[in-house]
Design an enzyme around this catalytic site. Structure first.
Site, PDB file in Angstrom:
ATOM      1  N   SER A 117       0.954   1.046  -0.419  1.00  0.00           N
ATOM      2  CA  SER A 117       0.066   0.714  -1.542  1.00  0.00           C
ATOM      3  C   SER A 117      -0.797  -0.495  -1.224  1.00  0.00           C
ATOM      4  O   SER A 117      -0.378  -1.400  -0.479  1.00  0.00           O
ATOM      5  CB  SER A 117       0.946   0.400  -2.750  1.00  0.00           C
ATOM      6  N   TYR A 141       7.137  -4.697  -7.024  1.00  0.00           N
ATOM      7  CA  TYR A 141       6.714  -3.368  -6.564  1.00  0.00           C
ATOM      8  C   TYR A 141       6.020  -3.474  -5.200  1.00  0.00           C
ATOM      9  O   TYR A 141       6.394  -2.777  -4.243  1.00  0.00           O
ATOM     10  CB  TYR A 141       5.781  -2.722  -7.600  1.00  0.00           C
ATOM     11  N   LYS A 145       7.192  -2.144  -1.192  1.00  0.00           N
ATOM     12  CA  LYS A 145       6.382  -1.317  -0.281  1.00  0.00           C
ATOM     13  C   LYS A 145       6.198  -2.031   1.056  1.00  0.00           C
ATOM     14  O   LYS A 145       6.265  -1.408   2.128  1.00  0.00           O
ATOM     15  CB  LYS A 145       5.021  -1.018  -0.921  1.00  0.00           C
TER      16      LYS A 145
END
Ligand code: UDP
Length: 329
Positions: A117, A141, A145
């Site tokens: 991402s 988050y 990643k």
């Protein structure tokens, strides 16, 4: 026909990937626990219900099928929730991914395509963002990643597990044939929320802040069609099958649209008024996120087919209109 394990293949991007794989003569084997995915979105290949936390099930899958590669879409992706409940994110996005990679090493499956991402970059210091931009994620988050990207680098060196990490910008749109679409519960993404407002399911769209240093004060994002993402995954997979080195690639259109522009485009596409009102900023939103995908174009030969935002919104609108309750009927 080569079998590809598509983890999270019942989700938004994963389901579009399975259709794309099947159209290109691959056999998708979907592993999905249906926590967020939809059984109705699995229309191609084989479906197995289960989680990456179940190493026994993973071993059985690798023993039962000749799996040539794994594509991994199964992550939790609510930025806000990752701040309030980071344990859930580290557990699923990192620990469970590590378990999957370990079983791959055990069964000598050595090709892995990872959904990363632009959230791994954090607050941009340069626009458009290139792959060599510093990676300083500002929420759990994005950190999960980045951690997996780092694990993958180490697994490449130590175990010969070759991988490509694809750093998506804002995935949007729906299957141009109208067979698949975006249905999250809860829905937090701008375009589906705008379209639900057009359908009258919400009274208005809330615009999160209008004093950002952008053209009209609202946040600017780079929207990329979900089928163009699928195309890039297949090109990445074939790069690995051809024995070329893995790495990381941005996937975006390189064009930034403000929240107000997105709402205006949706008004034109739908012919509906779509009331909007400005509310407080959402914490953790960078003003501008626009990527350069030159590397993916040069090295993968990636050519987005739906770069125009009106077209992207149109494909999404077609699906929302026909499926006002999403996959729920
Ligand atoms: N946004 C908004 N109202 C909403 C949902 C999103 O103004 O109801 C804005 C959000 O602040 C961001 C952009 O729309 O600038 C895209 O948000 P989304 O959640 O779709 O994707 P993100 O950029 O967070 O990955």
């Amino acid at each position: 026909m080569k079998s590809i394990l598509v983890v999270g293949g019942a989700g938004y991007i994963g389901s579009h990937m399975c259709k794309y794989l099947s159209r290109h003569d691959y056999h998708p084997i979907v592993l999905d626990n249906l926590v967020y995915g939809h059984r109705q979105a699995v229309k191609w290949g084989t479906f197995v219900r289960g989680s990456t936390s179940d190493s026994g099930l993973l071993r059985k899958l690798f023993a039962d099928y000749t799996i040539e590669a794994v594509m991994h879409f199964a992550a939790f992706c609510y930025v806000g929730e990752s701040v309030t409940n980071p344990a859930k994110y580290y557990e699923n996005n990192v620990v469970n991914t590590l378990a999957l990679l370990e079983v791959m090493v055990e069964y000598r499956v050595s090709n892995f395509i990872f959904s990363s991402s632009c959230a791994t970059y954090g607050e941009p210091v340069q626009i458009p963002i290139r792959e060599d931009h510093p990676q300083k994620p500002i929420n759990p988050y994005g950190k999960t990643k980045l951690m997996v990207e780092q694990i993958l680098e180490d697994f490449r060196g130590a175990y010969g597990l070759e991988s490509i990490s694809l750093r998506y910008f804002n995935a949007a749109g729906a299957d141009p044939d109208g067979e698949l679409g975006e249905d999250h519960d809860p829905e937090t993404h701008l375009i589906p929320l705008v379209l639900e407002t057009a359908l009258g399911k919400r009274p208005c769209i809330e615009i999160f802040g209008e004093n950002y240093p952008t053209k009209d004060g609202t946040c600017v994002r780079d929207y990329i069609h979900v089928e163009d993402l699928a195309q890039a995954h297949l090109l990445a997979l074939e790069r690995l099958f051809n024995g070329l080195p893995g790495g990381v690639y941005n996937l975006g259109n390189g064009d930034g649209y403000s929240v107000k522009e997105v709402v205006e485009i949706a008004r034109n596409v739908t012919g509906k008024p779509i009331p909007a009102r400005v509310v407080e900023k959402r914490p953790g939103d960078p003003a501008v996120l626009v990527g350069s995908s030159e590397k993916a174009m040069d090295e993968l030969g990636w050519r987005p087919q739906f770069p125009d935002l009106s077209t992207i919104v149109k494909t999404a609108w077609n699906w929302h209109k026909d499926n006002p309750n999403g996959y729920g009927g």
